[in-house]
Enzyme design. Structure first.
Site, mmCIF file in Angstrom:
data_model
loop_
_atom_site.group_PDB
_atom_site.id
_atom_site.type_symbol
_atom_site.label_atom_id
_atom_site.label_comp_id
_atom_site.label_asym_id
_atom_site.label_seq_id
_atom_site.Cartn_x
_atom_site.Cartn_y
_atom_site.Cartn_z
ATOM 1 N N LYS A 74 10.664 80.341 92.495
ATOM 2 C CA LYS A 74 10.161 80.507 92.821
ATOM 3 C C LYS A 74 10.293 80.811 94.883
ATOM 4 O O LYS A 74 9.444 81.677 94.774
ATOM 5 C CB LYS A 74 8.021 80.915 92.439
ATOM 6 C CG LYS A 74 7.971 81.046 91.683
ATOM 7 C CD LYS A 74 6.687 80.685 91.214
ATOM 8 C CE LYS A 74 5.670 80.543 89.993
ATOM 9 N NZ LYS A 74 4.121 80.236 89.264
ATOM 10 N N GLU A 139 18.431 80.048 98.171
ATOM 11 C CA GLU A 139 17.518 79.747 97.963
ATOM 12 C C GLU A 139 16.634 78.986 98.523
ATOM 13 O O GLU A 139 16.913 79.360 99.927
ATOM 14 C CB GLU A 139 18.017 78.604 97.081
ATOM 15 C CG GLU A 139 18.007 77.445 96.667
ATOM 16 C CD GLU A 139 16.937 76.551 96.293
ATOM 17 O OE1 GLU A 139 15.638 77.955 95.421
ATOM 18 O OE2 GLU A 139 17.600 76.692 95.101
ATOM 19 N N ASP A 140 15.487 78.300 98.456
ATOM 20 C CA ASP A 140 14.394 78.037 99.285
ATOM 21 C C ASP A 140 14.874 76.957 100.366
ATOM 22 O O ASP A 140 15.239 76.660 101.580
ATOM 23 C CB ASP A 140 12.890 77.423 99.225
ATOM 24 C CG ASP A 140 12.747 76.821 97.896
ATOM 25 O OD1 ASP A 140 14.023 76.407 97.344
ATOM 26 O OD2 ASP A 140 11.772 76.723 97.495
ATOM 27 N N ILE A 142 17.543 73.057 99.645
ATOM 28 C CA ILE A 142 18.625 72.005 99.004
ATOM 29 C C ILE A 142 18.102 70.361 98.788
ATOM 30 O O ILE A 142 18.489 70.207 100.542
ATOM 31 C CB ILE A 142 20.256 72.740 99.549
ATOM 32 C CG1 ILE A 142 20.683 73.669 99.936
ATOM 33 C CG2 ILE A 142 20.797 71.233 98.863
ATOM 34 C CD1 ILE A 142 20.896 74.188 98.491
ATOM 35 N N ASP A 143 17.536 70.232 98.640
ATOM 36 C CA ASP A 143 17.568 68.866 98.753
ATOM 37 C C ASP A 143 18.354 67.682 98.503
ATOM 38 O O ASP A 143 19.831 67.432 99.230
ATOM 39 C CB ASP A 143 16.027 68.413 97.335
ATOM 40 C CG ASP A 143 15.340 67.285 98.249
ATOM 41 O OD1 ASP A 143 16.043 65.950 98.701
ATOM 42 O OD2 ASP A 143 13.785 67.549 98.589
ATOM 43 N N THR A 144 18.755 67.087 97.256
ATOM 44 C CA THR A 144 20.379 66.521 97.097
ATOM 45 C C THR A 144 21.254 67.136 96.713
ATOM 46 O O THR A 144 22.297 66.596 97.024
ATOM 47 C CB THR A 144 19.200 65.502 95.246
ATOM 48 O OG1 THR A 144 19.781 66.777 94.225
ATOM 49 C CG2 THR A 144 18.563 64.665 95.270
ATOM 50 N N GLY A 145 21.079 68.385 96.185
ATOM 51 C CA GLY A 145 22.415 69.458 96.085
ATOM 52 C C GLY A 145 22.711 69.881 94.565
ATOM 53 O O GLY A 145 22.893 70.632 94.364
ATOM 54 N N PHE A 192 8.171 65.579 102.720
ATOM 55 C CA PHE A 192 7.585 66.857 101.873
ATOM 56 C C PHE A 192 6.884 68.305 102.454
ATOM 57 O O PHE A 192 6.299 67.474 103.327
ATOM 58 C CB PHE A 192 7.268 66.175 100.055
ATOM 59 C CG PHE A 192 6.732 67.208 99.620
ATOM 60 C CD1 PHE A 192 8.167 66.912 98.770
ATOM 61 C CD2 PHE A 192 6.457 68.100 99.187
ATOM 62 C CE1 PHE A 192 8.113 68.281 97.146
ATOM 63 C CE2 PHE A 192 5.976 68.796 98.560
ATOM 64 C CZ PHE A 192 7.249 68.912 97.791
ATOM 65 N N ASP A 199 5.994 75.168 97.383
ATOM 66 C CA ASP A 199 4.547 74.669 96.825
ATOM 67 C C ASP A 199 4.862 73.207 96.573
ATOM 68 O O ASP A 199 5.762 72.667 96.913
ATOM 69 C CB ASP A 199 4.689 75.608 95.147
ATOM 70 C CG ASP A 199 5.940 74.590 94.561
ATOM 71 O OD1 ASP A 199 7.011 74.442 94.536
ATOM 72 O OD2 ASP A 199 4.711 73.934 93.155
ATOM 73 N N ARG A 205 1.968 77.808 98.585
ATOM 74 C CA ARG A 205 3.307 79.255 98.565
ATOM 75 C C ARG A 205 2.779 80.247 99.926
ATOM 76 O O ARG A 205 3.710 80.570 99.691
ATOM 77 C CB ARG A 205 3.306 80.081 97.236
ATOM 78 C CG ARG A 205 3.762 78.920 95.618
ATOM 79 C CD ARG A 205 4.632 79.555 95.295
ATOM 80 N NE ARG A 205 5.308 78.721 94.296
ATOM 81 C CZ ARG A 205 6.765 78.188 93.778
ATOM 82 N NH1 ARG A 205 7.092 77.911 94.545
ATOM 83 N NH2 ARG A 205 6.032 77.142 92.579
HETATM 84 N N1 HPA Z 1 9.140 70.746 99.651
HETATM 85 C C1 HPA Z 1 9.297 71.172 98.198
HETATM 86 N N2 HPA Z 1 9.516 71.572 97.542
HETATM 87 C C2 HPA Z 1 10.505 71.206 97.182
HETATM 88 C C3 HPA Z 1 11.321 70.137 98.385
HETATM 89 C C4 HPA Z 1 10.081 69.897 100.061
HETATM 90 O O1 HPA Z 1 10.197 68.867 100.216
HETATM 91 N N3 HPA Z 1 12.125 69.329 97.896
HETATM 92 C C5 HPA Z 1 13.282 70.169 97.015
HETATM 93 N N4 HPA Z 1 11.979 71.100 96.419
HETATM 94 MG MG MG Z 2 14.105 76.041 95.018
#
Ligand code: HPA
Ligand code: MG
Length: 224
Positions: A74, A139-140, A142-145, A192, A199, A205
């Site tokens: 989402k 995509e919203d 990319i964290d770890t990828g 975070f 979210d 959101r």
């Molecule tokens: N916030 C929300 N969703 C996420 C995050 C974050 O920092 N990192 C990965 N998904």
């Molecule tokens: Mg996402």
């Protein structure tokens, strides 16, 4: 696809680790989230301006072959609609245009932790519809990828003509697999964040700025 876009991957706005961000009382925040955030990290206006440029880069890089914009729900929905609105605006006003089709997917991870285990694509049309198409994954964050790398493996299986990834945010984290999207809005510190469709347990959101959640917010909206 056309043109040389090799420098796009390294072209983004960097939000530094020592950024102060903005005080909540400098912006409009929904009453119901006032006590749950520590600061605004990226105001919605700046997000909007950055997306305008990403749209221009994308229109420059694609041609009359068009593209299928694939929204990862989402969290990707705000970026997806705002990005496509900008691309459509350019299509109306430039002497050339990039035809757009849309599709929507959700990812389900088998293990609770996002960064481990395998993923399953749910929803959307049959992925086979992407065969031979130029696919732009939207995509919203990319964290770890690792989630994106797994998704790309699945998508390559249906043999699109090309696959590009646009991510609004990329987190600077030692947990990164090294994956970098083709188009990035902002590179952010390893904190975070919520808002702009991102979210915390389905909350926030409906917040338009990208903000840092505070301890009270984490507690209040912890999964029961
Ligand atoms: N916030 C929300 N969703 C996420 C995050 C974050 O920092 N990192 C990965 N998904
Ligand atoms: Mg996402």
């Amino acid at each position: 696809m056309s043109g040389d876009n090799s420098d796009r991957r390294t072209n983004f706005i960097t939000i530094p680790d020592d950024t102060a961000g903005y005080r909540l009382d400098e912006f409009c925040i929904p009453k119901h989230y006032e006590d749950d955030l520590s600061r605004v990290l990226i105001p919605a206006g700046l997000i909007n301006d950055r997306i305008e440029r990403l749209a221009r880069d994308i229109v420059d890089d694609f041609d009359e072959d068009g593209l299928v914009a694939l929204c990862v729900l989402k969290g990707g929905y705000k970026f997806f609609t705002d990005l496509l609105d900008k691309i459509k605006g350019l299509n109306r006003t430039l002497g050339r245009s990039v035809p757009l089709a849309v599709d929507f997917i959700r990812l389900k991870s088998y293990v609770d932790d996002q960064s481990s285990g395998s993923i399953e694509v749910i929803g959307g049309d049959n992925l086979k519809n992407l065969t031979g198409k130029n696919v732009l994954v939207v995509e919203d964050i990319i964290d770890t990828g690792k989630t994106m790398q797994k998704l790309l493996t699945i998508l390559r299986g249906v043999k699109p003509k090309c696959i590009k990834v646009a991510s609004m945010l990329v987190k600077r984290t030692p947990r990164s697999s090294g994956y970098k999207p083709d188009y990035t809005g902002f590179e952010i510190p390893d904190i975070f964040i919520v808002g702009y469709a991102l979210d915390y347990n389905e909350y926030f959101r409906d917040l338009n700025h990208v903000c840092e959640i505070n301890e009270a917010g984490k507690k209040k909206y912890a999964s029961k």
